[in-house]
Design an enzyme around this catalytic site. Structure first.
Site, PDB file in Angstrom:
ATOM      1  N   THR A  39       0.730  -1.151  -0.048  1.00  0.00           N
ATOM      2  CA  THR A  39       0.044  -0.002   0.038  1.00  0.00           C
ATOM      3  C   THR A  39       0.967   1.111  -0.100  1.00  0.00           C
ATOM      4  O   THR A  39       0.582   2.418   0.407  1.00  0.00           O
ATOM      5  CB  THR A  39      -0.895  -0.083   1.206  1.00  0.00           C
ATOM      6  N   ARG A  69       3.912   2.371  -2.656  1.00  0.00           N
ATOM      7  CA  ARG A  69       4.035   2.792  -3.907  1.00  0.00           C
ATOM      8  C   ARG A  69       4.311   1.790  -4.778  1.00  0.00           C
ATOM      9  O   ARG A  69       4.946   0.958  -4.703  1.00  0.00           O
ATOM     10  CB  ARG A  69       5.032   3.919  -4.178  1.00  0.00           C
ATOM     11  N   GLU A  73      -0.398   3.571 -13.048  1.00  0.00           N
ATOM     12  CA  GLU A  73      -1.969   3.957 -12.373  1.00  0.00           C
ATOM     13  C   GLU A  73      -2.593   4.868 -13.238  1.00  0.00           C
ATOM     14  O   GLU A  73      -2.313   5.919 -13.591  1.00  0.00           O
ATOM     15  CB  GLU A  73      -2.017   4.254 -10.876  1.00  0.00           C
ATOM     16  N   HIS A  93      -5.838   2.147  -5.329  1.00  0.00           N
ATOM     17  CA  HIS A  93      -5.158   3.045  -4.964  1.00  0.00           C
ATOM     18  C   HIS A  93      -6.045   3.823  -3.958  1.00  0.00           C
ATOM     19  O   HIS A  93      -6.422   4.892  -3.928  1.00  0.00           O
ATOM     20  CB  HIS A  93      -4.552   4.008  -5.789  1.00  0.00           C
TER      21      HIS A  93
END
Length: 330
Positions: free
Chosen positions: A236, A238, A267, A286
């Site tokens: 969680t 990067r 992303e 995310h």
């Protein structure tokens, strides 16, 4: 007297916008995702403040296009999207939003751990697709969380919050950090180990380190092969902290049991990415800090940091304190 101009590069919550009204002359990018580059550079031409989103690249080009800029206030705890040395060289404050998202991110990381261990997403899809015909002794068997060993990589506030949650599940907490934290080891029941040893001993490895040149691809093929075949990797932090191609192979070829990911190298992750084909990889878009409390507090904090800099004051969450001497403020 005219108000200082600011550009808000993402549609932040009303909790932050209400702080800006009457104190700054600001424009807001109202759509999802980063503003188109050309329009963003135009919007920053006369701006003294920029409230930036995590997916906006703040580089030399952007800073050169904003000659009046005094502050870049990042709506995130991480700031790897910002060229901090370039901002410092120009006397521009860089701020972030630490602390307020710690509980939400740790909650999400532990949720990913549980979901990965107990195959929650896979089981939900199994039921909804009509495959569930009968109960069986081996139906969707997962791995035990209680009493297992959790290895935490990065022992800042979120890593520490993760350790506290792990204690509620009677987990053995191991940690690796660039700086050892002996003052926390007893209170959190945590044991320091070098990274290689942590990877070998942990049943779950949860990543909570910042993205830097030192942590980019920190977890690659070598590290994944050190982990137990029954281990689960949780990320969680990067995406680029993990070599994503190596992780795909590790999960596909079962070097490890599986992974839970909230972040990715690119992303949004492309829908044809092979990671998305694997049933033992739990994926989220995310959302680590996506609780109402955390997001409202992030909006307030980023707006407050922006306004402090525009008033000529030192922002509370200053990433580059060395800028103070270069601009002769505070």
């Amino acid at each position: 007297m005219s108000l200082p101009k600011a550009y808000v590069g993402l549609p932040i919550q009303e909790a932050g916008l209400e702080l800006l009204r009457g104190k700054a002359d600001f424009e807001v990018w109202e759509k999802e995702g980063a503003p188109p580059r050309e329009g963003l550079l135009r919007g920053l031409k006369d701006a003294e403040g920029f409230l930036s989103g995590l997916f906006t690249r703040v580089d030399e080009e952007l800073l050169d296009a904003a000659p009046k800029l005094k502050v870049v206030s990042n709506y995130a705890v991480g700031y790897d999207n910002i060229d901090v040395p370039a901002a410092t060289k120009r006397g521009i404050y860089v701020t972030n939003t630490p602390d307020v998202l710690t509980p939400a991110t740790a909650d999400l990381a532990f949720a990913l751990l549980l979901a990965s261990a107990r195959r929650v997403i896979e089981a939900n899809a199994f039921l909804r697709s009509g495959q569930w015909k009968a109960w069986g002794p081996e139906l969707l068997v997962g791995v035990e969380v209680s009493g297992s060993a959790l290895g935490i990589v990065g022992f800042g506030k979120i890593g520490q919050a993760m350790a506290r949650r792990a204690r509620g599940f009677d987990m053995d907490v191991l940690y690796f950090s660039a700086t050892r934290r002996p003052e926390l080891e007893q209170s959190l029941g945590a044991k320091y180990l070098p990274l290689d040893e942590l990877l070998k001993e942990s049943d779950f490895v949860s990543l909570h380190c910042n993205l830097t040149e030192q942590t980019r691809n920190l977890i690659g093929e070598k590290e994944l092969r050190m982990m137990k075949k029954t281990a689960v990797l949780i990320n969680t932090s990067r995406g680029p902290v993990v070599d994503q191609a190596a992780l795909y192979r590790a999960c596909a070829e079962r070097w490890i049991w599986g992974a839970g990911l909230d972040v990715f190298v690119q992303e949004p992750i492309p829908l044809d990415d092979p990671l998305l084909t694997l049933p033992n990889v739990t994926t989220l878009p995310h959302i680590g800090s996506a609780s109402r409390t955390a997001r409202d507090d992030m909006a307030r904090k980023s707006a407050s940091n922006l306004l402090a800099a525009l008033r000529g004051e030192r922002p509370h969450d200053l990433v580059n304190p060395e800028v103070l001497g270069s601009v002769g403020k505070c």
